[in-house]
Design a protein around this motif. Structure first.
Motif, PDB file in Angstrom:
ATOM      1  N   MET A   1       0.908  -1.226   0.004  1.00  0.00           N
ATOM      2  CA  MET A   1      -0.082  -0.129  -0.034  1.00  0.00           C
ATOM      3  C   MET A   1       0.941   1.310   0.058  1.00  0.00           C
ATOM      4  O   MET A   1       1.744   1.211   0.896  1.00  0.00           O
ATOM      5  N   ASN A   2       0.570   2.385  -0.805  1.00  0.00           N
ATOM      6  CA  ASN A   2       1.336   3.593  -1.033  1.00  0.00           C
ATOM      7  C   ASN A   2       0.383   4.376  -0.157  1.00  0.00           C
ATOM      8  O   ASN A   2      -0.744   4.849  -0.610  1.00  0.00           O
ATOM      9  N   ILE A   3       0.794   5.026   0.680  1.00  0.00           N
ATOM     10  CA  ILE A   3       0.283   6.312   1.405  1.00  0.00           C
ATOM     11  C   ILE A   3       0.853   7.832   1.084  1.00  0.00           C
ATOM     12  O   ILE A   3       2.049   7.725   0.865  1.00  0.00           O
ATOM     13  N   ALA A  24       7.121   9.596   9.477  1.00  0.00           N
ATOM     14  CA  ALA A  24       7.126   9.146   8.022  1.00  0.00           C
ATOM     15  C   ALA A  24       8.305   7.989   7.973  1.00  0.00           C
ATOM     16  O   ALA A  24       7.903   6.896   7.313  1.00  0.00           O
ATOM     17  N   ALA A  25       9.438   8.133   8.370  1.00  0.00           N
ATOM     18  CA  ALA A  25      10.488   7.208   8.298  1.00  0.00           C
ATOM     19  C   ALA A  25      10.089   5.603   8.946  1.00  0.00           C
ATOM     20  O   ALA A  25      10.321   4.618   8.761  1.00  0.00           O
ATOM     21  N   ARG A  26       9.332   6.032  10.177  1.00  0.00           N
ATOM     22  CA  ARG A  26       8.811   4.744  10.969  1.00  0.00           C
ATOM     23  C   ARG A  26       7.830   4.082  10.280  1.00  0.00           C
ATOM     24  O   ARG A  26       7.660   2.838  10.050  1.00  0.00           O
ATOM     25  N   ILE A  27       6.808   4.891   9.601  1.00  0.00           N
ATOM     26  CA  ILE A  27       5.765   4.081   8.625  1.00  0.00           C
ATOM     27  C   ILE A  27       6.349   3.431   7.383  1.00  0.00           C
ATOM     28  O   ILE A  27       5.924   2.381   7.202  1.00  0.00           O
ATOM     29  N   ARG A  28       7.526   3.794   6.926  1.00  0.00           N
ATOM     30  CA  ARG A  28       8.115   2.940   5.858  1.00  0.00           C
ATOM     31  C   ARG A  28       8.495   1.694   6.335  1.00  0.00           C
ATOM     32  O   ARG A  28       8.863   0.764   5.455  1.00  0.00           O
ATOM     33  N   HIS A  29       8.563   1.085   7.392  1.00  0.00           N
ATOM     34  CA  HIS A  29       8.676  -0.083   7.910  1.00  0.00           C
ATOM     35  C   HIS A  29       7.737  -1.025   7.464  1.00  0.00           C
ATOM     36  O   HIS A  29       7.711  -2.119   7.566  1.00  0.00           O
ATOM     37  N   TYR A 130       1.272   5.611  11.734  1.00  0.00           N
ATOM     38  CA  TYR A 130       2.447   4.683  12.429  1.00  0.00           C
ATOM     39  C   TYR A 130       1.954   3.835  13.614  1.00  0.00           C
ATOM     40  O   TYR A 130       2.040   2.814  13.616  1.00  0.00           O
ATOM     41  N   ARG A 131       1.090   4.452  14.484  1.00  0.00           N
ATOM     42  CA  ARG A 131       0.488   3.698  15.886  1.00  0.00           C
ATOM     43  C   ARG A 131      -0.271   2.511  15.307  1.00  0.00           C
ATOM     44  O   ARG A 131      -0.583   1.460  15.670  1.00  0.00           O
ATOM     45  N   ALA A 132      -1.268   2.825  14.093  1.00  0.00           N
ATOM     46  CA  ALA A 132      -1.770   1.780  13.497  1.00  0.00           C
ATOM     47  C   ALA A 132      -1.205   0.695  12.998  1.00  0.00           C
ATOM     48  O   ALA A 132      -1.447  -0.543  13.336  1.00  0.00           O
ATOM     49  N   PHE A 133      -0.270   0.690  12.102  1.00  0.00           N
ATOM     50  CA  PHE A 133       0.655  -0.280  11.799  1.00  0.00           C
ATOM     51  C   PHE A 133       1.411  -1.104  13.143  1.00  0.00           C
ATOM     52  O   PHE A 133       1.645  -2.080  13.036  1.00  0.00           O
ATOM     53  N   ALA A 134       1.543  -0.239  14.186  1.00  0.00           N
ATOM     54  CA  ALA A 134       2.497  -1.109  15.194  1.00  0.00           C
ATOM     55  C   ALA A 134       1.173  -1.771  16.012  1.00  0.00           C
ATOM     56  O   ALA A 134       1.627  -2.947  16.261  1.00  0.00           O
ATOM     57  N   ILE A 135       0.004  -1.265  16.134  1.00  0.00           N
ATOM     58  CA  ILE A 135      -1.001  -2.330  16.678  1.00  0.00           C
ATOM     59  C   ILE A 135      -1.163  -3.486  15.724  1.00  0.00           C
ATOM     60  O   ILE A 135      -1.298  -4.614  16.301  1.00  0.00           O
ATOM     61  N   LEU A 136      -1.338  -3.167  14.474  1.00  0.00           N
ATOM     62  CA  LEU A 136      -1.399  -4.557  13.696  1.00  0.00           C
ATOM     63  C   LEU A 136      -0.416  -5.423  13.704  1.00  0.00           C
ATOM     64  O   LEU A 136      -0.449  -6.596  13.626  1.00  0.00           O
ATOM     65  N   ALA A 137       0.837  -4.800  13.964  1.00  0.00           N
ATOM     66  CA  ALA A 137       2.062  -5.753  13.916  1.00  0.00           C
ATOM     67  C   ALA A 137       2.199  -6.338  15.535  1.00  0.00           C
ATOM     68  O   ALA A 137       3.320  -6.952  15.580  1.00  0.00           O
ATOM     69  N   GLY A 138       1.675  -6.005  16.411  1.00  0.00           N
ATOM     70  CA  GLY A 138       1.712  -6.363  17.573  1.00  0.00           C
ATOM     71  C   GLY A 138       2.795  -5.577  18.329  1.00  0.00           C
ATOM     72  O   GLY A 138       3.499  -6.310  19.449  1.00  0.00           O
ATOM     73  N   HIS A 139       3.461  -4.574  17.880  1.00  0.00           N
ATOM     74  CA  HIS A 139       4.602  -3.791  18.448  1.00  0.00           C
ATOM     75  C   HIS A 139       4.262  -3.088  19.805  1.00  0.00           C
ATOM     76  O   HIS A 139       2.901  -2.541  19.917  1.00  0.00           O
ATOM     77  N   PRO A 140       5.059  -3.178  20.714  1.00  0.00           N
ATOM     78  CA  PRO A 140       4.620  -2.536  21.914  1.00  0.00           C
ATOM     79  C   PRO A 140       4.457  -1.109  21.996  1.00  0.00           C
ATOM     80  O   PRO A 140       3.979  -0.520  22.943  1.00  0.00           O
TER      81      PRO A 140
END
Length: 143
Positions: A1-3, A24-29, A130-140
């Motif tokens: 997905m491109n944001i 933005a750098a964090r989202i690129r992960h 970024y928080r949404a992707f971290a939630i989906l990945a189970g990141h703390p």
């Protein structure tokens, strides 16, 4: 997905620019992200944006739908899982967006019922993506 984050006006304060660049750098992960800043919504500037017809275009609007961070993460995951290739967020300036670009939006979301400077809203949006992707990945991070 491109944001893509399409923002009216320039991010002038260096500390806000640094935060925006950091998120933005964090989202690129998790996804590719691109930011476009338009000095003014002139017809020529709007033509250069080239938003794909199949893109999901979301307008930040005070009257839009409000999400919790968990709901926003589920919404983002649903778009991703349905094969959305391009997700475009329109972040206006103090005057909002021109009617032509507003009409392109398929959805409207609100970041908060509170009023905030438009430059700060950009950082809030990037942080929530970024928080949404971290939630989906189970990141703390979201805890």
């Amino acid at each position: 997905m491109n944001i893509r984050l399409i923002m009216l006006g320039k991010t002038r304060r260096p500390e806000i620019r640094a935060l925006l660049d950091d998120y933005a750098a964090r989202i690129r992960h998790y996804a590719s992200i691109e930011t476009n800043e338009l000095r003014e919504p002139s017809p020529s500037a709007l033509r250069k944006l080239k938003i794909e017809p199949a893109a999901t275009v979301v307008l930040l609007d005070a009257a839009g739908k409000q999400f919790t961070s968990q709901q926003f993460a589920r919404w983002l995951a649903d778009l991703r899982d349905r094969g959305t290739r391009e997700l475009v967020f329109l972040c206006g300036d103090a005057d909002g967006f021109p009617a032509g670009l507003r009409a392109a939006a398929k959805e409207k979301i609100s970041l908060s019922s509170l009023t905030m400077p438009h430059e700060f809203a950009r950082v809030v949006l990037a942080e929530q993506i970024y928080r949404a992707f971290a939630i989906l990945a189970g990141h703390p991070y979201p805890k």
